[in-house]
Design a protein around this motif. Structure first.
Motif, PDB file in Angstrom:
ATOM      1  N   ALA A   2      42.151 -69.916   7.859  1.00  0.00           N
ATOM      2  CA  ALA A   2      43.508 -69.811   7.374  1.00  0.00           C
ATOM      3  C   ALA A   2      43.074 -69.866   5.953  1.00  0.00           C
ATOM      4  O   ALA A   2      41.843 -70.527   6.047  1.00  0.00           O
ATOM      5  N   ILE A   3      43.581 -68.779   5.334  1.00  0.00           N
ATOM      6  CA  ILE A   3      42.538 -68.470   3.872  1.00  0.00           C
ATOM      7  C   ILE A   3      43.918 -68.216   3.285  1.00  0.00           C
ATOM      8  O   ILE A   3      44.845 -67.761   3.137  1.00  0.00           O
ATOM      9  N   ILE A   4      44.094 -69.669   2.063  1.00  0.00           N
ATOM     10  CA  ILE A   4      45.673 -69.832   1.522  1.00  0.00           C
ATOM     11  C   ILE A   4      44.961 -69.403  -0.394  1.00  0.00           C
ATOM     12  O   ILE A   4      44.035 -69.911  -0.907  1.00  0.00           O
ATOM     13  N   PHE A   5      46.196 -68.824  -0.392  1.00  0.00           N
ATOM     14  CA  PHE A   5      46.045 -68.370  -2.235  1.00  0.00           C
ATOM     15  C   PHE A   5      46.757 -69.220  -2.869  1.00  0.00           C
ATOM     16  O   PHE A   5      47.666 -69.562  -2.572  1.00  0.00           O
ATOM     17  N   HIS A   6      46.177 -70.114  -4.329  1.00  0.00           N
ATOM     18  CA  HIS A   6      46.421 -70.794  -4.659  1.00  0.00           C
ATOM     19  C   HIS A   6      47.894 -69.936  -5.769  1.00  0.00           C
ATOM     20  O   HIS A   6      48.027 -68.665  -6.121  1.00  0.00           O
ATOM     21  N   ASN A   7      48.865 -71.110  -6.031  1.00  0.00           N
ATOM     22  CA  ASN A   7      49.584 -70.625  -5.831  1.00  0.00           C
ATOM     23  C   ASN A   7      50.976 -71.088  -7.654  1.00  0.00           C
ATOM     24  O   ASN A   7      51.416 -72.181  -6.918  1.00  0.00           O
ATOM     25  N   HIS A   8      50.682 -71.269  -8.802  1.00  0.00           N
ATOM     26  CA  HIS A   8      51.297 -72.387  -9.686  1.00  0.00           C
ATOM     27  C   HIS A   8      52.950 -71.827  -9.681  1.00  0.00           C
ATOM     28  O   HIS A   8      53.248 -73.465  -9.441  1.00  0.00           O
ATOM     29  N   LEU A   9      53.190 -70.889  -9.863  1.00  0.00           N
ATOM     30  CA  LEU A   9      53.831 -71.425 -10.273  1.00  0.00           C
ATOM     31  C   LEU A   9      55.049 -70.289  -9.701  1.00  0.00           C
ATOM     32  O   LEU A   9      54.452 -69.309  -9.217  1.00  0.00           O
ATOM     33  N   ASP A 119      40.814 -73.411  12.868  1.00  0.00           N
ATOM     34  CA  ASP A 119      39.620 -74.383  12.888  1.00  0.00           C
ATOM     35  C   ASP A 119      38.946 -74.839  11.716  1.00  0.00           C
ATOM     36  O   ASP A 119      37.972 -75.619  11.760  1.00  0.00           O
ATOM     37  N   ALA A 120      39.924 -73.986  11.175  1.00  0.00           N
ATOM     38  CA  ALA A 120      38.953 -74.582   9.144  1.00  0.00           C
ATOM     39  C   ALA A 120      39.234 -73.517   8.396  1.00  0.00           C
ATOM     40  O   ALA A 120      41.111 -72.806   8.573  1.00  0.00           O
ATOM     41  N   VAL A 121      40.025 -73.899   7.130  1.00  0.00           N
ATOM     42  CA  VAL A 121      40.572 -73.918   5.902  1.00  0.00           C
ATOM     43  C   VAL A 121      40.044 -73.258   5.169  1.00  0.00           C
ATOM     44  O   VAL A 121      39.842 -74.528   4.558  1.00  0.00           O
ATOM     45  N   ILE A 122      39.983 -72.190   4.346  1.00  0.00           N
ATOM     46  CA  ILE A 122      39.427 -72.620   2.368  1.00  0.00           C
ATOM     47  C   ILE A 122      40.545 -72.233   1.925  1.00  0.00           C
ATOM     48  O   ILE A 122      41.577 -71.289   1.867  1.00  0.00           O
ATOM     49  N   HIS A 123      40.637 -73.384   1.221  1.00  0.00           N
ATOM     50  CA  HIS A 123      41.998 -72.619  -0.888  1.00  0.00           C
ATOM     51  C   HIS A 123      40.912 -71.852  -1.279  1.00  0.00           C
ATOM     52  O   HIS A 123      40.223 -72.445  -1.792  1.00  0.00           O
ATOM     53  N   VAL A 124      42.023 -70.886  -1.599  1.00  0.00           N
ATOM     54  CA  VAL A 124      40.855 -70.180  -2.871  1.00  0.00           C
ATOM     55  C   VAL A 124      41.558 -70.098  -3.809  1.00  0.00           C
ATOM     56  O   VAL A 124      42.692 -69.916  -4.259  1.00  0.00           O
ATOM     57  N   GLY A 150      45.141 -83.355   9.193  1.00  0.00           N
ATOM     58  CA  GLY A 150      44.645 -83.672   9.923  1.00  0.00           C
ATOM     59  C   GLY A 150      42.788 -83.884   9.717  1.00  0.00           C
ATOM     60  O   GLY A 150      42.623 -84.212   8.790  1.00  0.00           O
ATOM     61  N   ILE A 151      41.754 -83.422  10.595  1.00  0.00           N
ATOM     62  CA  ILE A 151      40.636 -83.431  10.195  1.00  0.00           C
ATOM     63  C   ILE A 151      40.390 -82.470  10.080  1.00  0.00           C
ATOM     64  O   ILE A 151      38.902 -82.097  10.698  1.00  0.00           O
ATOM     65  N   ILE A 152      41.008 -81.056  10.182  1.00  0.00           N
ATOM     66  CA  ILE A 152      40.335 -80.142   9.977  1.00  0.00           C
ATOM     67  C   ILE A 152      39.473 -79.475   8.546  1.00  0.00           C
ATOM     68  O   ILE A 152      39.686 -80.242   7.882  1.00  0.00           O
ATOM     69  N   PRO A 153      37.818 -78.519   8.751  1.00  0.00           N
ATOM     70  CA  PRO A 153      37.745 -78.830   7.835  1.00  0.00           C
ATOM     71  C   PRO A 153      38.267 -78.096   6.997  1.00  0.00           C
ATOM     72  O   PRO A 153      38.678 -76.573   6.543  1.00  0.00           O
ATOM     73  N   SER A 173      41.500 -85.723   0.667  1.00  0.00           N
ATOM     74  CA  SER A 173      41.387 -84.698   1.512  1.00  0.00           C
ATOM     75  C   SER A 173      39.768 -84.331   2.296  1.00  0.00           C
ATOM     76  O   SER A 173      38.598 -84.641   1.603  1.00  0.00           O
ATOM     77  N   TYR A 174      39.090 -84.106   3.278  1.00  0.00           N
ATOM     78  CA  TYR A 174      37.752 -83.728   3.700  1.00  0.00           C
ATOM     79  C   TYR A 174      37.960 -82.108   3.370  1.00  0.00           C
ATOM     80  O   TYR A 174      38.461 -81.649   3.979  1.00  0.00           O
ATOM     81  N   ILE A 175      37.009 -82.399   2.579  1.00  0.00           N
ATOM     82  CA  ILE A 175      37.068 -81.100   1.705  1.00  0.00           C
ATOM     83  C   ILE A 175      35.171 -80.895   0.703  1.00  0.00           C
ATOM     84  O   ILE A 175      34.410 -81.998   0.553  1.00  0.00           O
ATOM     85  N   SER A 176      34.801 -79.673   0.607  1.00  0.00           N
ATOM     86  CA  SER A 176      33.918 -79.034   0.752  1.00  0.00           C
ATOM     87  C   SER A 176      34.387 -77.587  -0.447  1.00  0.00           C
ATOM     88  O   SER A 176      34.807 -77.334  -0.375  1.00  0.00           O
ATOM     89  N   MET A 177      32.951 -78.849  -1.684  1.00  0.00           N
ATOM     90  CA  MET A 177      33.366 -77.408  -2.898  1.00  0.00           C
ATOM     91  C   MET A 177      32.353 -76.563  -3.021  1.00  0.00           C
ATOM     92  O   MET A 177      31.305 -77.088  -3.152  1.00  0.00           O
TER      93      MET A 177
END
Length: 815
Positions: A2-9, A119-124, A150-153, A173-177
Motif C-alpha cells: 500500500a502506498i499512501i499520499f500525504h494530504n494535509h487539507l 504486507d508493507a505500507v509506504i507513506h509518501v 498492527g505490526i505491518i512494516p 509506530s514501527y517505521i523506517s524513515m
C-alpha cells in the motif's frame, strides 16, 4: 503493498502538499523500479500528470470498509498488487477534532491492514493519520497506531529537513524513515523588476562620484521606480523621509536589494533518485559551501581573505559605499560571488578532478591558496560524490522491503555545515535529548534576543515588559535550541554546562550590571509535537521562571508580574500555594494528544468572521498549561491574563529553504498568537521573525517586512516562477498554498498590502502564460487562487484597483 499520499487539507488541488519533494513524479519512478524488481505492477504511468489524473478522476469506489456499522469508501486505485491511496485530510483543532478523529477517518490504513492485506505500507511525504491520533500514542498494543496497522512494516519518504515529523513518527509506530534530498537551491541573484531599481541606483552613485551637481533627475527616476514596485513600503520610507537624506535612503535601499540578491531559495522540487547536474549542481555547491563545514572554511570567506576584504564587515554593511568609489560593499560581495561561481564552474568542467585544483585556483585568485585547495578537495572527494548518490533513496527502500538492513544516519542541517548527513537515502534519526542547549546556540540566542530588544526600543522608546515566543519541534531541533537560549537570556539567565558532555546541569543569573537592561517576562507557546518531545526543556524553563520570580529587583518584570498575580489570586480566594502555581504559569499549548490550533482549518472552510473568532479558536485550543505538574490542564483564563501584558511575539528560523509561506503552521501558531494578544489587550503586538540562517549575519525582522521580503525573493520572482513550472500539478498546488498561507497571515495579523494582492492577481491569474499552465496541470489550484482573492475582497482585506475585481469575477463565472 500500500502506498499512501500525504494530504494535509481537503481538496483536489493540493494532494501531496509536502515541503520540497515531488512525490507524485517520484512515485512514477518508484513504480518503474518495483516492476523491474518483480513486484506486480499492471501499468506504468508515463509521468506524474497521468498518475494524479488517474488518482483524482478514476479512484475506485469498489473498496469498502465497515467500521462501527458504517460503510466507508476508500479513495485510491489498485495497480496490480499495489494499492495507491490518498490520505484523509488532517482537520486539526479543538472544536474540529471530533470530525477528524472519528473512526471512519482511519480508512486508508485500516484498509491497508484488513481488506487489501498489505504486507508493507509506504507513506509518501509527511505524517500519516495514525501518527496524530487523539490521546494515545506509542508502541504498546493498545495504542491507536497499532490498532490501525498492527505490526505491518511502514516506511516514510521524508525530506532531510523534516526532523520534527521524523520524531513524531518514530514515537508512534514501527517505521523506517528514508531521507530524501532537499530541492535544488540557488541564490536569488537579480531579476527583471529588481534589476531595474539596482541599475538606477548605480547610475545615481556614478553621477555623484563624477561630481555632477544636479542630481535631482537621478533621484526622481530612482524614487519613481521604487514606488512603481512598492519597495518604499518594504523599507518603510516616505518621499519626504527619503529626500530629506537621500544618501541614507540609498544606503538602506542598496542594503535591502543586496539582501534579496544574496538570499538563497528552493527552485522546484526534488524527485526521487534524481541527482543534480550542470547548473543545478553548481548552485547547490555554492549554497552548501557558503557556510563553514567543520574544519572546511566558507568558500566566499576565503575569497574575501585573498582579496583583502573583511567578510563579516561586508555582510553587515551591504549598502555602505566603499570610500572613493561608486560601489557598495554589497557590490563587492557580488564580485566575490561571481569569482566563486567561476571557480566552481571551471572545476565542474574538469569533472572535479583534484589534479586540476591548483590550476583553477591560480586562474581566479592569482596564486595557489591552501584554504581554497582544501575547499575544492572537499567538494571533489566528499560533497559531490555524496550529492550524486540520490539513487540510494530507491535502492535502500528496495532493501527495506526485502527485509535487509538500511544504514542509519543522524539528520542535521546540511546548509549549516553538517554535510555528514549526506548521502541521502538512509534511515535517519534526530535527537540526542541529553544535550539540551549547545554553547553555539547560546551565543546565537543572545544575539537574537539583543536584536529584538534593540528594534523594539528604537520604535517604542522603552524595553518590552513581556514577550511571547513560539516553540515548535522542527525549528528547535534544527537550531539546536537557540530559541531556548533566547528565552533564558531575555530573563537574564545563562546555562551551566557539564564540561564532559555539554549537558545543561543548572542555570545562573546574569548580573544586572552585565545585562544592562531589565529582566524580560516571557510567555512560551509550544506546539503539540514539541510538547511530546521536549519534556526536558519544559522542565528547564519551568525551573527558570521560578528562579527569576524569586529575585527581587526594581527591573525584574517577572518578579513584578508574579508578585502582582499572586496578590490578585489570593484576593479571589486561592490558597497562597495555588496562587503561586497559577502566577508562575508561562508555558501553554494544545490539549495532550492533540495538535494544531484549528485556525488553519477554520480559515480553509470559512468558519470565521473576524479576528475575535480566530482568537477564540486559538485560546480554546491553546489554553492548556504545562510545567509545574500541570501537564495539559485547561487554564484558558490564565493564558488570557498572561497574554494581556504581551508587547512582542517572536518566532525564529534557522534556514531560508523553509519560510513562513511554506506551511500554515507559521500563521496558525505565530499569527494566531498575535491575533489573541490583540483581541485581549486591544493592541497589536510587535511581531518579529528571527533569522539565524547565517550565523555571522543574524537578523530580526518584523513579520510584515519578512512577508514582503519573501514576496521579493520568490513569490514575485520571475526566475522562481519559471523553476516551479517544471513540476506541473505539484507546483500549481504549492503556489496555491503559498497564496493561501498569505491569506492566513493577513487574517490573523493584517500584514498583506493592497499591492501584494494586486501582484498575485497579475502574476498568477491575469498572465496568459501562467494561466494556461495552471489550466493544463491543475485547474483547481487556479480556481482556488481566484476564490481566495475574492474571499479577501469580500472580507475587506484588500481594495482592488479598477478592473481587477471584474476580471476575477469573470474568470470564476466561466468555470
Amino acid at each position: 503493498m500500500a502506498i499512501i499520499f500525504h494530504n494535509h487539507l481537503s481538496g483536489d488541488s493540493d494532494i501531496d502538499n509536502v515541503y520540497g519533494f515531488d512525490s507524485i513524479e517520484s512515485l512514477v519512478i518508484l513504480l518503474s523500479k518495483m516492476k523491474i524488481e518483480g513486484y506486480d505492477v499492471e501499468y506504468l504511468p508515463k509521468d506524474g500528470k497521468e498518475l494524479i489524473d488517474r488518482l483524482l478522476r478514476y479512484s475506485t469506489n469498489k473498496i469498502e470498509l465497515s467500521i462501527d456499522g458504517k460503510k466507508v469508501l476508500i479513495p485510491g486505485v489498485i495497480n496490480g498488487n499495489i494499492f495507491i491511496g490518498i490520505q484523509y485530510s488532517k482537520d486539526l483543532g479543538d472544536e474540529l477534532l471530533e470530525e477528524y478523529y472519528s473512526s471512519d477517518k482511519l480508512g486508508n490504513d485500516k484498509c491497508s491492514q484488513g481488506i487489501f492485506k498489505a504486507d508493507a505500507v509506504i507513506h509518501v511525504g509527511s505524517h500519516d493519520i495514525s501518527e496524530l491520533l487523539l490521546e494515545k500514542s506509542g508502541l504498546c498494543s493498545g495504542y491507536y497506531p497499532n490498532i490501525v496497522l498492527g505490526i505491518i512494516p511502514k516506511s516514510h519518504y521524508y525530506v532531510i529537513k523534516n526532523e520534527g515529523d521524523e520524531v513524531q513518527s518514530r514515537g508512534k509506530s514501527y517505521i523506517s524513515m528514508i531521507e530524501c534530498m532537499v530541492p535544488p537551491l540557488n541564490f536569488v541573484g537579480s531579476y527583471d523588476d529588481i534589476e531595474e531599481v539596482y541599475n538606477l541606483l548605480r547610475m545615481y552613485y556614478d553621477a555623484k562620484l563624477n561630481g555632477m551637481k544636479n542630481l535631482y533627475l537621478y533621484k526622481k527616476m530612482l524614487w519613481k521606480e521604487v514606488c512603481k514596485l512598492n519597495i518604499q513600503d518594504d523599507i518603510e520610507y516616505s518621499k519626504e523621509h527619503a529626500f530629506k537624506d537621500f544618501d541614507k535612503f540609498c544606503e538602506i535601499l542598496s542594503s535591502y536589494l543586496n539582501e534579496i540578491k544574496f538570499s538563497y531559495i528552493k527552485e522546484g522540487f526534488h524527485v526521487l533518485g534524481r541527482s543534480l547536474y550542470g547548473e543545478d549542481l553548481v548552485n547547490m555547491i555554492l549554497v552548501t559551501m557558503g557556510s563553514r563545514n567543520d574544519s572546511i572554511p566558507s568558500l566566499h570567506e576565503v575569497i574575501c581573505e585573498v582579496f583583502g576584504y573583511d567578510y563579516e564587515f561586508m555582510l553587515n554593511n551591504k549598502g555602505m559605499i566603499v570610500e572613493g568609489t561608486s560601489k557598495t560593499y554589497g557590490d563587492l560581495l557580488g564580485e566575490v560571488s561571481t569569482v566563486a561561481k567561476k571557480i566552481i564552474i571551471h572545476f565542474y568542467d574538469f569533472n572535479f578532478k583534484t589534479k586540476y585544483i591548483d590550476g583553477v585556483i591560480q586562474k581566479y585568485l592569482g596564486s595557489t591558496n591552501d584554504k581554497m585547495a582544501a575547499i575544492l578537495r572537499y567538494i571533489a572527494e566528499e560533497l559531490v560524490p555524496k550529492l550524486h548518490r540520490a539513487k540510494d533513496e530507491i535502492y535502500n527502500l528496495m532493501k527495506l522491503l526485502n527485509g535487509q538492513f538500511v544504514p542509519a544516519v543522524k539528520s542535521e542541517n546540511v546548509f549549516m555545515g553538517d554535510v555528514d548527513t549526506l548521502p541521502i537515502g538512509r534511515n535517519f534519526h534526530t535527537l540526542n535529548s541529553r544535550i539540551i542547549l549547545s554553547s553555539l546556540a547560546w551565543e546565537k540566542g543572545k544575539k537574537l534576543g539583543d536584536e529584538v530588544l534593540k528594534d523594539y526600543v528604537i520604535n517604542n522608546g522603552r524595553y518590552p515588559k513581556s514577550i511571547a515566543l513560539v516553540l515548535c519541534l522542527d525549528p528547535t531541533i534544527r537550531n539546536r535550541e537557540e530559541d531556548v537560549a533566547e528565552i533564558l537570556y531575555l530573563m537574564g539567565l545563562r546555562p551551566v554546562w557539564n564540561k564532559k558532555n555539554c549537558e545543561v546541569v543548572d542555570l545562573e543569573f546574569i548580573s544586572m550590571e552585565e545585562l544592562g537592561r531589565p529582566r524580560i517576562d516571557v510567555i512560551v507557546k509550544i506546539s503539540g509535537s514539541f510538547r511530546d518531545t521536549f519534556q526536558g526543556i519544559i522542565d528547564l524553563l519551568g525551573k527558570a521562571f521560578e528562579k527569576v520570580s524569586e529575585l527581587e529587583e526594581n527591573e525584574n518584570y517577572i518578579y513584578q508580574h508574579v508578585k502582582a498575580d499572586i496578590e490578585k489570586e489570593i484576593k479571589l480566594g486561592y490558597r497562597e500555594e495555588d496562587a503561586k502555581d497559577n502566577a508562575l504559569l508561562r508555558i501553554f499549548g494544545s490539549k495532550a494528544g492533540t495538535y494544531g490550533t484549528g485556525i488553519d482549518k477554520a480559515i480553509d472552510i470559512k468558519r470565521w468572521n473576524n479576528g475575535e473568532d480566530l482568537s477564540e479558536i486559538y485560546l480554546n485550543s491553546q489554553g492548556y498549561s504545562y510545567g509545574r505538574g500541570k501537564n495539559g490542564k485547561f487554564e484558558k483564563e490564565q493564558l488570557i491574563e498572561k497574554l494581556r501584558r504581551v508587547d512582542i511575539t517572536v518566532q525564529n528560523i534557522i534556514s531560508r529553504e523553509i519560510d513562513i509561506l511554506d506551511s500554515s503552521d507559521y500563521y496558525q501558531y505565530h499569527g494566531g498568537l498575535a491575533c489573541a494578544v490583540k483581541a485581549i489587550s486591544g493592541k497589536q503586538p510587535e511581531m518579529y521573525y528571527g533569522d539565524s540562517s547565517n550565523p555571522i549575519d543574524i537578523k530580526v525582522r518584523n513579520i510584515a517586512t519578512e512577508l514582503k521580503y519573501i514576496y521579493r525573493i520568490r513569490v514575485l520572482n520571475s526566475n522562481w516562477i519559471k523553476s516551479m513550472k517544471k513540476h506541473g500539478y505539484k507546483s500549481a498546488g504549492y503556489i496555491y498554498n503559498t497564496i493561501s498561507n498569505s491569506f492566513g497571515w493577513d487574517a490573523t495579523s493584517h500584514i498583506m498590502e493592497n499591492w501584494m494582492y494586486e501582484e498575485l492577481a497579475e502574476k498568477y491569474v491575469f498572465s496568459e502564460d501562467i494561466k494556461e499552465w495552471f489550466e493544463e496541470n491543475n485547474p483547481m489550484a487556479l480556481y482556488n487562487i481566484v476564490e481566495k482573492l475574492l474571499d479577501a475582497y469580500r472580507r475587506k482585506m484588500w481594495d482592488p484597483k479598477e478592473g481587477t475585481l471584474e476580471k476575477l469575477v469573470m474568470y470564476i463565472s466561466k468555470i
